[in-house]
Design a protein around this motif. Structure first.
Motif, PDB file in Angstrom:
ATOM      1  N   GLN A 131       0.829  -1.204   0.000  1.00 25.17           N
ATOM      2  CA  GLN A 131       0.000   0.000   0.000  1.00 25.17           C
ATOM      3  C   GLN A 131       0.866   1.257   0.000  1.00 25.17           C
ATOM      4  OE1 GLN A 131      -0.567   2.258   2.869  1.00 25.17           O
ATOM      5  NE2 GLN A 131      -1.927   3.498   1.611  1.00 25.17           N
ATOM      6  N   MET A 166     -13.758   5.204  -4.704  1.00 22.21           N
ATOM      7  CA  MET A 166     -12.882   4.029  -4.672  1.00 22.21           C
ATOM      8  C   MET A 166     -12.573   3.597  -3.244  1.00 22.21           C
ATOM      9  SD  MET A 166     -12.143   2.936  -7.741  1.00 22.21           S
ATOM     10  CE  MET A 166     -10.554   2.120  -7.645  1.00 22.21           C
ATOM     11  N   THR A 167     -12.360   4.555  -2.347  1.00 25.84           N
ATOM     12  CA  THR A 167     -12.003   4.201  -0.968  1.00 25.84           C
ATOM     13  C   THR A 167     -13.144   3.464  -0.275  1.00 25.84           C
ATOM     14  OG1 THR A 167     -10.552   6.135  -0.821  1.00 25.84           O
ATOM     15  CG2 THR A 167     -11.204   5.088   1.242  1.00 25.84           C
ATOM     16  N   ALA A 173      -8.293  -5.837  -2.562  1.00 23.59           N
ATOM     17  CA  ALA A 173      -8.997  -4.816  -1.793  1.00 23.59           C
ATOM     18  C   ALA A 173      -8.036  -3.733  -1.317  1.00 23.59           C
ATOM     19  CB  ALA A 173      -9.714  -5.459  -0.602  1.00 23.59           C
ATOM     20  N   VAL A 230      -7.293  -1.400  -4.230  1.00 19.17           N
ATOM     21  CA  VAL A 230      -8.400  -0.470  -4.458  1.00 19.17           C
ATOM     22  C   VAL A 230      -8.389   0.630  -3.396  1.00 19.17           C
ATOM     23  CG1 VAL A 230     -10.912  -0.228  -4.543  1.00 19.17           C
ATOM     24  CG2 VAL A 230      -9.809  -2.191  -5.635  1.00 19.17           C
ATOM     25  N   LEU A 231      -8.156   0.243  -2.143  1.00 19.17           N
ATOM     26  CA  LEU A 231      -8.067   1.229  -1.063  1.00 19.17           C
ATOM     27  C   LEU A 231      -6.938   2.226  -1.315  1.00 19.17           C
ATOM     28  CD1 LEU A 231      -8.579  -0.701   2.305  1.00 19.17           C
ATOM     29  CD2 LEU A 231      -9.916   1.218   1.454  1.00 19.17           C
ATOM     30  N   THR A 232      -5.806   1.723  -1.756  1.00 20.22           N
ATOM     31  CA  THR A 232      -4.654   2.589  -1.989  1.00 20.22           C
ATOM     32  C   THR A 232      -4.945   3.616  -3.065  1.00 20.22           C
ATOM     33  OG1 THR A 232      -3.149   0.801  -1.356  1.00 20.22           O
ATOM     34  CG2 THR A 232      -2.220   2.620  -2.621  1.00 20.22           C
ATOM     35  N   SER A 234     -15.507   1.820  -1.685  1.00 19.76           N
ATOM     36  CA  SER A 234     -15.642   0.514  -2.346  1.00 19.76           C
ATOM     37  C   SER A 234     -14.579  -0.457  -1.870  1.00 19.76           C
ATOM     38  CB  SER A 234     -15.545   0.693  -3.869  1.00 19.76           C
ATOM     39  OG  SER A 234     -16.556   1.556  -4.350  1.00 19.76           O
ATOM     40  N   GLY A 235     -13.362   0.039  -1.640  1.00 18.21           N
ATOM     41  CA  GLY A 235     -12.285  -0.825  -1.176  1.00 18.21           C
ATOM     42  C   GLY A 235     -12.556  -1.417   0.193  1.00 18.21           C
ATOM     43  N   MET A 251     -13.188  -5.397   1.091  1.00 16.61           N
ATOM     44  CA  MET A 251     -12.411  -6.114   2.106  1.00 16.61           C
ATOM     45  C   MET A 251     -13.314  -6.870   3.070  1.00 16.61           C
ATOM     46  SD  MET A 251      -9.338  -4.629   4.516  1.00 16.61           S
ATOM     47  CE  MET A 251      -8.330  -4.296   3.061  1.00 16.61           C
TER      48      MET A 251
END
Length: 468
Positions: free
Chosen positions: A72, A102-103, A122, A125-127, A105-106, A110
């Motif tokens: 990350q 995106m955050t 996941a 996507v978070l990153t 959704s991440g 997860m």
């Protein structure tokens, strides 16, 4: 035809900012701070709460799971320059809209993972989401709205991240009550609830809305001499240096490396509890000590808000690195023997008081220095590039400490080496060039490039790199 009101809105513009007694830049600080606080509470500082339950649920190795956190940091650093460039080009709201989506959704992804590769996906996507929707967006936007009070504004913004750590016990209790999947799912929804309203508050620059940085009132024919409501100041003379020009300067790399050494050391904070227990400190005391470090982090950021715009930022940053060095060197001395004398727990308060205080103060200071020296023209791109450099160091910190533990059987050597590396950041910061010298270098570089392209010296003088 547009007309400009004293309190800062532009009639006839598509988006209006209503007049008020509070400068709109502070509303941007508040909106960004809310997202910073939430992100810190649930991820930057709070993700450790989810780490153990996730490992226990799937039986993955801690190394494989922790590698996702390193991924990350590396990935976030690689994305940062693009984020800064997009903010400079399209403004913060469009960039943040993508990031917030995106955050959230991440986090939701997860909560449904069933395998290690899904967990990594996941995290990716978070990153991406947090790179576009959190730290850089707010730093760049706040930096564009303030000049004289820039250090204060950035310190207030960064302080919210430290406050987020205070909520970790509540997050931990929630995981115990409801389970980690349910809590992470709720965190994703909560990020949308907090993030989208904050996104609507973002604006690129005050000049686009008939205002000046810091809330200074533009001179108009209707101004009444002596009117206290018109906060007049001399026009701010600021640099206007592009990212390409900045990359050619020694000052940029000297500051970037010094700041990255701070990140190298601070990134090992996930190992502090483990290190203290390895040094013979009880688990409860170790956890409590690390928790108090977060208080020092907050105090350091608040201190910059008070003194950052009044004193020389270079010397303040050098002082912050000095204090942080004392903290990181004190850590391996806990219960250590020096010349046959056991130091016991005497170094522990030094670690607790100095580590967080120094690191916390360094964050808003280095961001303010970048804006002071290079101006607002390419601030997003420049912050993004420095974040990339720092990310490489940050990813290496925990890895280095872990390898040294495997080789020596203790964390003491690792933290002593890290302290020796960080101390070099002090003279690097003190020896940074002055703003005037950096601006002169930029002017000379532009003259050389234009002469090389067939331009004339007279044409160059018509377009200086400093703006009012």
């Amino acid at each position: 035809m547009q007309t400009v009101c004293r309190y800062g809105w532009t009639e006839g513009s598509r988006t209006k900012i209503k007049p008020g007694n509070i400068f709109y830049g502070w509303w941007i600080v508040a909106a960004g701070g809310a997202v910073q606080l939430y992100t810190s509470a649930v991820f930057w500082r709070g993700f450790a709460v989810f780490f153990g339950p996730i490992v226990e649920t799937f039986g993955w190795s801690r190394g494989a799971t922790a590698a996702a956190v390193s991924l990350q940091r590396v990935e976030g650093g690689m994305i940062s320059p693009f984020v800064g460039t997009l903010i400079d080009r399209y403004g913060p709201r469009k960039v943040m809209a993508f990031g917030v989506t995106m955050t959230g959704s991440g986090f939701i992804m997860m909560s449904f993972v069933q395998s290690l590769w899904q967990f990594y996906l996941a995290v990716i996507v978070l990153t991406v989401g947090m790179s576009f929707g959190t730290f850089i967006v707010f730093v760049v936007t706040v930096g564009n709205w303030f000049i004289r009070r820039r250090a204060r504004a950035l310190a207030v913004l960064m302080s919210t991240s430290a406050i987020g750590g205070i909520t970790i016990p509540l997050l931990s209790a929630s995981v115990d009550w409801f389970g980690w999947r349910q809590v992470i799912f709720a965190v994703g929804i909560g990020f949308w609830v907090v993030g989208f309203p904050a996104m609507l508050a973002m604006r690129r620059r005050p000049e686009e809305y008939g205002m000046l940085p810091d809330g200074d009132a533009p001179s108009t024919e209707g101004d009444v001499p002596g009117d206290p409501s018109a906060r007049h100041h001399r026009p701010q003379r600021e640099a206007s240096i592009t990212a390409r020009e900045a990359l050619k300067m020694r000052f940029f790399w000297q500051l970037a490396i010094a700041a990255s050494l701070g990140q190298l050391v601070s990134s090992t904070n996930l190992l502090h509890v483990d290190a203290l227990t390895d040094f013979g400190v009880g688990g409860i005391l170790a956890a409590s000590a690390v928790g108090v470090v977060a208080v020092g982090d907050l105090l350091g950021r608040v201190g910059v808000g008070i003194f950052g715009d009044r004193l020389n930022k270079r010397y303040l940053l050098a002082g912050a690195f000095s204090v942080q060095t004392l903290g990181v060197v004190a850590l391996p001395l806990v219960n250590a023997e020096v010349m046959g004398i056991s130091l016991g727990l005497l170094p522990l308060p030094v670690f607790v008081a100095c580590f967080g205080l120094g690191f916390g103060a360094s964050i808003p200071l280095r961001l303010a220095i970048l804006a002071d020296y290079f101006g607002r023209r390419s601030y997003g791109s420049i912050v993004g590039i420095t974040s990339t450099v720092s990310a490489g160091f940050a990813a290496a910190g925990p890895l280095f400490a872990g390898v040294m533990f495997d080789l020596t059987g203790t964390y003491r050597v690792a933290f002593l080496v890290l302290g020796a590396l960080l101390v070099t950041a002090v003279p690097m910061t003190i020896l940074l060039e002055s703003q005037g010298r950096v601006a002169a270098q930029a002017r000379r570089a532009i003259r050389r490039s234009r002469l090389g392209a067939g331009g004339s010296a007279s044409a160059m003088e018509q377009e200086p790199p400093l703006q009012h």
